[in-house]
Design a protein around this motif. Structure first.
Motif, PDB file in Angstrom:
ATOM      1  N   ILE A 175      -1.492  -9.276  11.212  1.00  0.00           N
ATOM      2  CA  ILE A 175      -1.457  -9.823   9.846  1.00  0.00           C
ATOM      3  C   ILE A 175      -1.122  -8.722   8.839  1.00  0.00           C
ATOM      4  CG2 ILE A 175      -2.811 -11.058   8.077  1.00  0.00           C
ATOM      5  CD1 ILE A 175      -2.089 -12.609  10.795  1.00  0.00           C
ATOM      6  N   ASN A 176      -1.633  -7.529   9.055  1.00  0.00           N
ATOM      7  CA  ASN A 176      -1.410  -6.450   8.086  1.00  0.00           C
ATOM      8  C   ASN A 176      -0.308  -5.467   8.468  1.00  0.00           C
ATOM      9  OD1 ASN A 176      -3.288  -7.125   6.051  1.00  0.00           O
ATOM     10  ND2 ASN A 176      -4.972  -6.389   7.314  1.00  0.00           N
ATOM     11  N   GLN A 177       0.168  -5.534   9.705  1.00  0.00           N
ATOM     12  CA  GLN A 177       1.186  -4.568  10.136  1.00  0.00           C
ATOM     13  C   GLN A 177       1.956  -5.136  11.328  1.00  0.00           C
ATOM     14  OE1 GLN A 177       0.346  -0.149   9.908  1.00  0.00           O
ATOM     15  NE2 GLN A 177       0.013  -0.425  12.102  1.00  0.00           N
ATOM     16  N   THR A 178       3.282  -5.090  11.249  1.00  0.00           N
ATOM     17  CA  THR A 178       4.122  -5.610  12.334  1.00  0.00           C
ATOM     18  C   THR A 178       5.023  -4.469  12.811  1.00  0.00           C
ATOM     19  OG1 THR A 178       4.161  -7.627  10.992  1.00  0.00           O
ATOM     20  CG2 THR A 178       5.482  -7.654  12.984  1.00  0.00           C
ATOM     21  N   PRO A 179       4.517  -3.603  13.697  1.00  0.00           N
ATOM     22  CA  PRO A 179       5.226  -2.359  14.044  1.00  0.00           C
ATOM     23  C   PRO A 179       6.594  -2.553  14.667  1.00  0.00           C
ATOM     24  CG  PRO A 179       2.941  -2.282  14.786  1.00  0.00           C
ATOM     25  CD  PRO A 179       3.204  -3.693  14.371  1.00  0.00           C
ATOM     26  N   ARG A 180       6.825  -3.690  15.324  1.00  0.00           N
ATOM     27  CA  ARG A 180       8.142  -3.866  15.949  1.00  0.00           C
ATOM     28  C   ARG A 180       9.242  -3.954  14.908  1.00  0.00           C
ATOM     29  NH1 ARG A 180       9.750  -4.566  20.694  1.00  0.00           N
ATOM     30  NH2 ARG A 180      11.062  -6.315  20.063  1.00  0.00           N
ATOM     31  N   THR A 181       8.906  -4.388  13.709  1.00  0.00           N
ATOM     32  CA  THR A 181       9.924  -4.430  12.650  1.00  0.00           C
ATOM     33  C   THR A 181      10.237  -3.008  12.159  1.00  0.00           C
ATOM     34  OG1 THR A 181       8.308  -4.675  10.877  1.00  0.00           O
ATOM     35  CG2 THR A 181       9.112  -6.697  11.876  1.00  0.00           C
ATOM     36  N   GLY A 279      -2.953   8.803   2.797  1.00  0.00           N
ATOM     37  CA  GLY A 279      -1.898   7.998   3.427  1.00  0.00           C
ATOM     38  C   GLY A 279      -1.531   6.759   2.623  1.00  0.00           C
ATOM     39  N   HIS A 280      -2.030   6.679   1.385  1.00  0.00           N
ATOM     40  CA  HIS A 280      -1.866   5.449   0.607  1.00  0.00           C
ATOM     41  C   HIS A 280      -0.406   5.012   0.450  1.00  0.00           C
ATOM     42  CE1 HIS A 280      -2.661   2.331  -2.324  1.00  0.00           C
ATOM     43  NE2 HIS A 280      -1.823   2.899  -3.158  1.00  0.00           N
ATOM     44  N   GLN A 281       0.467   5.956   0.094  1.00  0.00           N
ATOM     45  CA  GLN A 281       1.870   5.576  -0.165  1.00  0.00           C
ATOM     46  C   GLN A 281       2.559   5.080   1.104  1.00  0.00           C
ATOM     47  OE1 GLN A 281       3.180   4.908  -2.937  1.00  0.00           O
ATOM     48  NE2 GLN A 281       1.540   5.772  -4.173  1.00  0.00           N
ATOM     49  N   VAL A 282       2.303   5.764   2.222  1.00  0.00           N
ATOM     50  CA  VAL A 282       2.915   5.335   3.485  1.00  0.00           C
ATOM     51  C   VAL A 282       2.346   3.978   3.898  1.00  0.00           C
ATOM     52  CG1 VAL A 282       3.257   5.895   5.925  1.00  0.00           C
ATOM     53  CG2 VAL A 282       3.313   7.715   4.217  1.00  0.00           C
ATOM     54  N   ALA A 283       1.029   3.816   3.746  1.00  0.00           N
ATOM     55  CA  ALA A 283       0.392   2.536   4.086  1.00  0.00           C
ATOM     56  C   ALA A 283       0.995   1.411   3.255  1.00  0.00           C
ATOM     57  CB  ALA A 283      -1.119   2.625   3.861  1.00  0.00           C
ATOM     58  N   ARG A 284       1.235   1.679   1.988  1.00  0.00           N
ATOM     59  CA  ARG A 284       1.819   0.683   1.095  1.00  0.00           C
ATOM     60  C   ARG A 284       3.206   0.248   1.599  1.00  0.00           C
ATOM     61  NH1 ARG A 284       1.051  -1.257  -3.818  1.00  0.00           N
ATOM     62  NH2 ARG A 284      -0.934  -0.220  -4.133  1.00  0.00           N
ATOM     63  N   ARG A 285       3.958   1.206   2.141  1.00  0.00           N
ATOM     64  CA  ARG A 285       5.291   0.900   2.674  1.00  0.00           C
ATOM     65  C   ARG A 285       5.252   0.099   3.973  1.00  0.00           C
ATOM     66  NH1 ARG A 285       6.959   6.058   1.521  1.00  0.00           N
ATOM     67  NH2 ARG A 285       6.784   6.816   3.651  1.00  0.00           N
ATOM     68  N   GLN A 286       4.336   0.470   4.867  1.00  0.00           N
ATOM     69  CA  GLN A 286       4.442  -0.102   6.217  1.00  0.00           C
ATOM     70  C   GLN A 286       3.405  -1.174   6.537  1.00  0.00           C
ATOM     71  OE1 GLN A 286       4.172   3.470   8.550  1.00  0.00           O
ATOM     72  NE2 GLN A 286       1.962   3.361   8.813  1.00  0.00           N
ATOM     73  N   MET A 287       2.444  -1.407   5.633  1.00  0.00           N
ATOM     74  CA  MET A 287       1.435  -2.442   5.882  1.00  0.00           C
ATOM     75  C   MET A 287       1.575  -3.524   4.809  1.00  0.00           C
ATOM     76  SD  MET A 287      -1.916  -0.033   6.688  1.00  0.00           S
ATOM     77  CE  MET A 287      -2.865  -1.240   7.641  1.00  0.00           C
ATOM     78  N   SER A 288       1.300  -4.766   5.209  1.00  0.00           N
ATOM     79  CA  SER A 288       1.331  -5.828   4.201  1.00  0.00           C
ATOM     80  C   SER A 288      -0.044  -6.004   3.563  1.00  0.00           C
ATOM     81  CB  SER A 288       1.845  -7.128   4.813  1.00  0.00           C
ATOM     82  OG  SER A 288       1.208  -7.373   6.033  1.00  0.00           O
ATOM     83  N   GLY A 289      -1.075  -5.436   4.184  1.00  0.00           N
ATOM     84  CA  GLY A 289      -2.418  -5.381   3.616  1.00  0.00           C
ATOM     85  C   GLY A 289      -3.065  -4.132   4.184  1.00  0.00           C
ATOM     86  N   PHE A 290      -4.088  -3.610   3.522  1.00  0.00           N
ATOM     87  CA  PHE A 290      -4.632  -2.304   3.934  1.00  0.00           C
ATOM     88  C   PHE A 290      -5.711  -2.403   5.006  1.00  0.00           C
ATOM     89  CE2 PHE A 290      -3.012  -1.575  -0.424  1.00  0.00           C
ATOM     90  CZ  PHE A 290      -2.026  -0.656  -0.108  1.00  0.00           C
TER      91      PHE A 290
END
Ligand SMILES: *Cc1c(COP(=O)(O)O)cnc(C)c1O
Length: 376
Positions: A175-181, A279-290
């Motif tokens: 729900i918060n991260q889709t690594p294959r994309t 890691g906030h900025q990277v998390a913001r880029r790669q996660m849809s929720g924290f």
């Protein structure tokens, strides 16, 4: 379809005989074979209940193929054994789930698989790569300090050198991260956590592209860590509410993190959603929720760790995570107890660190419980 809808509908195999709208539980371990090309068998990972859940998880993780396991560790060890052989080399993040760390150092090393533990930066991964490196294994956010690895940087590095990437996506959930994309080859989960979500199920999953299907299935069939039909059905039911649960848990975690950050008896809060998090900025880029995991450090004004844990009235001091109920643990004495004290200190796990898995309760009840235990 959106993830909310996939959670409810993807993969369901309604019962044509009765019109029942749910996937029935097929308890058979024996299936007739005359006139059939494919024969279901539980340890061949191809029974209807296994396939229904895999289809739902493939939709959620944007994967083409997948396998369901009897635990998260079965998923992790099967994946790694499928993809490397004796003499080959694996680059692994050093902030890692304890069981995975123990499996690499205690088991894989006996079979001649070499490994190197590295920090979270892409530079440290790049520096550790050798000619024989076949696999890069990452985990983000990390346990228990919620460190963030830049997934895109790692997959770009790996693709450049023809190395396969594996991620443990347990903490974020699909729900918060889709690594294959972001280019990851194989996504593994401890389904015992968010996917199951009710602290009553032990399972795991690996989701991947078609090109890895043969190797992973071959290893899985040999190792035999399949999930039984009843557990598959329970997992399928749990997944229908995955989006609802994880969204609410994520929202609650943000509220709890903000409360703790303001509290005078808390000296540090580790939550990727806070702008103070490295890691906030990277998390913001790669996660849809924290996510709904956070950790915090009891400050000088707070009681002793044990006293604090005993004072909690609702939040349960318990191992594991990801359930609808909030649970808390002190990693130094639980998940990371096997690490030496020096190593814990080096990675920043003090005896005053607490890891909180935020549930679906009302956020005011959560902060009230924390406030009274902190000494208000
Ligand atoms: C719990 C966990 C595992 C292991 O899963 P089991 O279901 O206990 O085998 C692996 N990775 C992470 C991040 C976990 O939290």
């Amino acid at each position: 379809m959106n993830k909310q809808t996939q959670c409810v509908h993807s993969g369901t195999r309604p019962d044509p005989q009765t019109g029942g709208i749910n996937t029935p539980i097929f308890t058979s371990s024996a299936f007739t074979y005359l006139g059939k090309e494919v024969n279901p068998y539980p340890r061949y990972f191809n029974t209807p209940n296994q396939e229904a859940v895999v289809a739902k998880l493939c939709a959620l993780e944007e994967a083409e193929d997948g396998l369901l396991f009897s635990s998260g560790m079965a998923a992790v060890v099967t994946t790694i054994l499928a993809l490397v052989r004796s003499g080959e080399h694996v680059v692994v993040q050093d902030e890692l789930y304890g069981g995975t760390h123990a499996m690499l150092t205690g088991l894989l090393s006996r079979f001649g698989v070499r490994y190197r533990f590295v920090g979270k930066s892409v530079q440290s991964f790049a520096a550790a790569i050798e000619e024989k490196t076949k696999l890069i294994y990452i985990e983000t956010p990390t346990n228990p300090l919620l460190g963030i690895v830049d997934i895109r940087e790692i997959t770009a590095l790996a693709q450049d050198k023809g190395i396969i990437t594996v991620i443990d996506n347990t903490f974020a959930s699909p729900i918060n991260q889709t690594p294959r994309t972001l280019g990851v080859d194989v996504v593994v989960h401890s389904g015992t956590k968010y996917l199951g979500g009710h602290s009553d199920l032990c399972c795991g999953a690996a989701l991947f592209g078609r090109e890895h299907g043969d190797r992973l299935r071959h290893a899985a069939i040999n190792l035999g860590g399949n999930l039984n039909a009843e557990a598959c059905s329970l997992l399928e039911r749990s997944l229908k509410t995955l989006h609802l649960r994880v969204s609410k848990q994520t929202e609650n975690a943000a509220a709890v993190a903000a409360f703790l950050e303001e509290h005078g008896a808390v000296s540090a809060v580790h939550y990727p959603g806070l702008t103070s998090h490295p890691g906030h900025q990277v998390a913001r880029r790669q996660m849809s929720g924290f996510g709904a995991m956070l950790s915090f450090e009891l400050g000088g004004k707070a009681p002793a760790t044990d006293v604090f844990l005993k004072r909690l009235k609702m939040i349960v001091p318990a191992l594991s995570l990801g359930g609808v109920e909030s649970t808390i643990c002190d990693p130094a004495r639980t998940s990371h107890a096997k690490m030496s004290a020096e190593e814990r200190q080096r990675v920043g796990i003090s005896d005053r660190l607490l890891r909180l898995s935020v549930g679906i309760e009302h956020p005011d009840d959560l902060t009230a419980d924390l406030a009274q235990a902190l000494g208000g």
